[in-house]
Design a protein around this motif. Sequence first.
Motif, short mmCIF file in Angstrom:
data_model
loop_
_atom_site.label_atom_id
_atom_site.label_comp_id
_atom_site.label_asym_id
_atom_site.label_seq_id
_atom_site.Cartn_x
_atom_site.Cartn_y
_atom_site.Cartn_z
N PHE A 15 0.79 -1.24 -0.07
CA PHE A 15 0.03 0.12 0.06
C PHE A 15 0.73 1.19 0.08
CE2 PHE A 15 -2.19 3.25 2.52
CZ PHE A 15 -3.10 3.67 1.91
N GLU A 16 1.92 1.24 1.05
CA GLU A 16 2.86 2.24 0.96
C GLU A 16 3.54 2.58 -0.46
OE1 GLU A 16 3.00 4.76 3.19
OE2 GLU A 16 1.32 3.59 4.30
N ARG A 17 3.92 1.59 -0.88
CA ARG A 17 4.69 1.71 -2.21
C ARG A 17 3.87 2.28 -3.30
NH1 ARG A 17 5.03 -0.97 -6.83
NH2 ARG A 17 3.48 -2.35 -6.47
N LEU A 18 2.50 1.74 -3.55
CA LEU A 18 1.62 2.15 -4.42
C LEU A 18 1.27 3.71 -4.12
CD1 LEU A 18 -0.75 -0.70 -4.85
CD2 LEU A 18 0.95 0.07 -6.72
N LYS A 19 1.28 3.88 -2.93
CA LYS A 19 0.86 5.43 -2.45
C LYS A 19 2.00 6.19 -2.94
CE LYS A 19 0.62 6.79 1.69
NZ LYS A 19 -0.06 7.02 3.04
N ALA A 20 3.28 5.96 -2.77
CA ALA A 20 4.39 6.49 -3.32
C ALA A 20 4.42 6.73 -4.88
CB ALA A 20 5.53 6.10 -2.53
N GLU A 21 4.01 5.57 -5.42
CA GLU A 21 4.06 5.64 -6.85
C GLU A 21 3.06 6.65 -7.40
OE1 GLU A 21 3.62 2.09 -9.08
OE2 GLU A 21 5.16 1.15 -8.16
N ILE A 22 1.95 6.53 -6.72
CA ILE A 22 0.80 7.58 -7.35
C ILE A 22 1.35 8.97 -7.11
CG2 ILE A 22 -1.55 8.42 -6.56
CD1 ILE A 22 -2.22 5.43 -6.31
N LYS A 23 1.81 9.28 -5.72
CA LYS A 23 2.17 10.66 -5.28
C LYS A 23 3.43 11.03 -6.42
CE LYS A 23 3.17 13.01 -1.09
NZ LYS A 23 3.58 12.81 0.16
N SER A 24 4.01 10.38 -6.97
CA SER A 24 5.15 10.57 -7.82
C SER A 24 4.78 10.58 -9.42
CB SER A 24 6.34 9.76 -7.71
OG SER A 24 6.09 8.36 -8.34
N GLY A 25 3.38 10.31 -9.57
CA GLY A 25 2.84 10.13 -10.80
C GLY A 25 3.25 9.07 -11.78
N GLN A 26 4.05 8.17 -11.25
CA GLN A 26 4.45 7.16 -12.01
C GLN A 26 3.42 6.03 -12.27
OE1 GLN A 26 7.59 5.31 -9.67
NE2 GLN A 26 9.02 6.79 -10.03
N THR A 27 2.08 6.14 -11.41
CA THR A 27 1.17 5.01 -11.85
C THR A 27 -0.27 5.69 -12.01
OG1 THR A 27 2.15 3.35 -10.25
CG2 THR A 27 -0.22 3.05 -10.75
N ASN A 28 -0.80 5.61 -13.09
CA ASN A 28 -1.87 6.19 -13.48
C ASN A 28 -3.08 5.04 -13.03
OD1 ASN A 28 -4.51 7.41 -14.27
ND2 ASN A 28 -3.43 7.97 -16.41
N LEU A 29 -4.07 5.21 -12.16
CA LEU A 29 -4.81 4.45 -11.65
C LEU A 29 -6.10 4.00 -12.66
CD1 LEU A 29 -5.76 5.82 -8.08
CD2 LEU A 29 -4.41 3.88 -8.84
#
Length: 114
Positions: free
Chosen positions: A98-112
């Motif tokens: 969860f923390e890893r995905l949260k960090a990815e979303i925050k950095s813009g690397q993952t688009n939901l």
Amino acid sequence: MNNHIKLTICGTEYRLTTPDAPEYAMALGLEVEEKIRDLRKSNPNLSLVQATTLVALDYADALKKNDSSTDNMRVQVKEYLEDAAKAKGERDYYKREFERLKAEIKSGQTNLFD
């Protein structure tokens, strides 16, 4: 500290040394005497030795059954602890994910919405 006590059970005196409280030992003595008397009252042909033997067998049976129940409970508790440890490990894994995905979303690397 050991306690020296005198018990009388069915007319026979016993001198005991026990680490337990005297009141506890006396209560045990009274319980044994009561069981012997009740057994002899319901079976008047039993001798004191026979009644005492039957009471001892009854206590031995109860002890064996309690030991078996205790062993079963230990196995169950061990299984519960193993399940709890497994669940904790899974929780920790998903917490990190969860923390890893949260960090990815925050950095813009993952688009939901891909």
